[in-house]
Design a protein around this motif. Structure first.
Motif, PDB file in Angstrom:
ATOM      1  N   SER A 193       0.944  -1.366  -0.225  1.00 31.62           N
ATOM      2  CA  SER A 193      -0.398   0.011   0.085  1.00 31.62           C
ATOM      3  C   SER A 193       0.731   1.592  -0.174  1.00 31.62           C
ATOM      4  N   THR A 194       1.962   1.017   0.213  1.00 35.16           N
ATOM      5  CA  THR A 194       2.838   2.745  -0.140  1.00 35.16           C
ATOM      6  C   THR A 194       4.283   2.380  -0.146  1.00 35.16           C
ATOM      7  N   CYS A 352      -1.432   5.768   1.965  1.00 39.75           N
ATOM      8  CA  CYS A 352      -1.089   4.725   0.568  1.00 39.75           C
ATOM      9  C   CYS A 352      -1.304   5.399  -1.308  1.00 39.75           C
ATOM     10  N   LEU A 354      -2.506   3.592  -3.866  1.00 42.30           N
ATOM     11  CA  LEU A 354      -3.563   2.509  -4.534  1.00 42.30           C
ATOM     12  C   LEU A 354      -4.101   3.371  -5.358  1.00 42.30           C
ATOM     13  N   THR A 360     -12.730   5.303  -4.625  1.00 37.20           N
ATOM     14  CA  THR A 360     -11.298   5.671  -3.724  1.00 37.20           C
ATOM     15  C   THR A 360     -11.371   7.200  -3.401  1.00 37.20           C
ATOM     16  N   LEU A 367      -7.466   6.849   3.033  1.00 39.77           N
ATOM     17  CA  LEU A 367      -5.753   6.078   1.665  1.00 39.77           C
ATOM     18  C   LEU A 367      -4.307   7.269   3.192  1.00 39.77           C
ATOM     19  N   ALA A 373      -2.335   1.872   6.304  1.00 36.21           N
ATOM     20  CA  ALA A 373      -1.410   1.272   5.609  1.00 36.21           C
ATOM     21  C   ALA A 373      -1.807  -0.538   5.334  1.00 36.21           C
ATOM     22  N   PHE A 376      -4.956  -2.050   3.978  1.00 31.93           N
ATOM     23  CA  PHE A 376      -4.824  -1.647   2.366  1.00 31.93           C
ATOM     24  C   PHE A 376      -3.392  -2.643   1.821  1.00 31.93           C
ATOM     25  N   GLY A 377      -2.931  -2.531   2.606  1.00 28.49           N
ATOM     26  CA  GLY A 377      -1.960  -3.061   2.022  1.00 28.49           C
ATOM     27  C   GLY A 377      -2.727  -4.949   2.042  1.00 28.49           C
ATOM     28  N   ALA A 380      -4.752  -5.442  -1.091  1.00 31.35           N
ATOM     29  CA  ALA A 380      -3.573  -5.454  -2.038  1.00 31.35           C
ATOM     30  C   ALA A 380      -3.206  -7.052  -2.357  1.00 31.35           C
TER      31      ALA A 380
END
Length: 415
Positions: A193-194, A352, A354, A360, A367, A373, A376-377, A380
């Motif tokens: 995510s980063t 983030c 993404l 989004t 985000l 983070a 979200f990761g 993903a």
């Protein structure tokens, strides 16, 4: 074709965070919800009160079910636990064909060889991240299929976890109506995510400062160089403030959030904090510099451990991209500057990346929040493992058999 969801669940020691995505057109993830609930029953990733943990997770999943009851049937689980480790391993196999050509089964065989390592009782391999293939002594090969040689080697980072910790959290998720598909190592999920591919190629470290743990991972030339989870985090700072100022933990946390700063050098010697809004005592005061010195002392200790981990991987001088700071602890004012001083690396607060996901714009605040983070990761990671999009290629090369490993862990503890 039915709706397909992935729920990325970050089981933290102070809060539970979840990101729900739905498979959209052409496999592009569509963001359907972001959720947060106070955590309970955990200490540094270990379950100390199963009933409290189960209730907390069930409450979070109830909120997710309001979107769709199917949304909790494909959970990718990430945990911030100190009982996870990574070790380098080298596997080797002979190529015995007459034409000496390397095929897919040779790749699979040499990757299995990297997993032939000794583990303590109840520890299980959850992921094997390939660093490079080596054919007849020639390394830095990404895909050896089609090459010819007599000896194939693989250098990999083998990640293992204390299985009972994972099993307890999995049971808590299932009691809340969820189904766990995979376990995701949080220090690796953070990168999804980063970090961009360019950052991973350039060389970068990710430092995830949670409540009770701090995750560290590093990349260079697109390869995962190392990862670790340290057994201390932002809550240790709060405890130090409570002890140093002789105030309750709740007041110490509020004080840290409002007046906290990472470096005492940046605080005036005459600055004073009135404590009446935190304690109800109109006469209580404290020097802000003294208060910040408590914070900076603990942060310096944490960053020294981070430095030692990076140094043990031999990576500090290779990290041209510096350090990306995430997690709830990364919100402390002045932290980036302190990291630059202590680690001698450029640093920035992570957010983030993404942004090519659908929907989004409704979730910009999450985000941009480094605390989310990991969640979200994890989501993903799930979309990539299920190959929602062909262009997804962030997973470190290696064995993706986490479902297989998780099933082994589950069967290990099932009656």
């Amino acid at each position: 074709m039915g709706t397909h969801f992935i729920l990325g669940l970050d089981v933290g020691n102070s809060s539970l965070k979840a990101v729900l995505i739905e498979k959209g057109k052409e496999g592009i993830p569509r963001l359907r919800g972001v959720f947060q609930h106070p955590s309970a029953g955990l200490r540094r990733g270990a379950v100390v009160d199963f009933a409290d943990l189960s209730q907390a997770i069930a409450s979070l999943l109830m909120e997710v079910k309001k979107v769709s009851r199917k949304a909790v049937k494909n959970v990718y689980l990430g945990m911030s636990t100190e009982k996870i480790r990574a070790q380098h391993s080298q596997g080797v196999t002979a190529i015995s064909r007459v034409d000496s050509e390397i095929y897919e089964d040779d790749k699979e065989r040499v990757l299995r060889a990297t997993e032939a390592i000794r583990l303590p009782a109840n520890w299980k391999i959850v992921y094997t991240a390939l660093r490079e293939y080596i054919v007849d002594g020639v390394g830095d090969i990404f895909n050896p299929i089609g090459l010819k040689g007599s000896r194939l080697e693989a250098s990999a980072l083998v990640i293992s976890v204390f299985a009972p910790h994972l099993e307890e959290v999995r049971k808590a998720v299932e009691m809340g109506g969820g189904i766990v598909s995979d376990f995701v190592p949080v220090p690796i999920a953070d990168s999804f995510s980063t970090l961009s591919k360019n950052q991973k190629s350039l060389g970068v470290a990710v430092i995830d400062i949670g409540a009770e743990t701090t995750g560290v991972s590093a990349y260079n030339e697109g390869k995962l160089l190392g990862m670790a989870t340290l057994p201390f985090g932002a809550k240790n700072i709060t405890k130090d403030i409570a002890v140093g100022l002789k105030i309750p933990m709740e007041a110490a946390e509020m004080l840290k959030r409002k007046y906290g700063y990472a470096s005492a050098k940046e605080v005036g010697a005459k600055e004073v904090i009135e404590l009446r809004e935190f304690l109800g005592d109109e006469k209580a005061k404290v020097s802000r510099r003294f208060f910040v010195e408590i914070i900076s002392a603990r942060l310096a200790e944490i960053l020294q451990f981070v430095h030692d981990e990076l140094a043990s991987w031999g990576t500090i001088k290779e990290l041209a991209g510096g350090a990306i700071l995430i997690g709830g602890g990364a919100k402390l004012a002045g932290l980036s500057e302190l990291v630059r001083q202590e680690l001698k690396l450029t640093s920035q607060i992570g957010c983030c990346v993404l942004r090519d996901w659908e929907n989004t714009e409704r979730y910009e605040e999450y985000l941009d929040d480094p605390e989310f983070a990991a969640a979200f990761g994890i989501a993903a990671w799930g979309a990539e493992e299920e190959q929602w999009q062909e262009r997804f290629s962030s997973l470190p090369q290696g064995r993706k058999g986490i479902r297989r490993t998780l099933r082994k862990i589950i069967s290990l503890f099932s009656p």
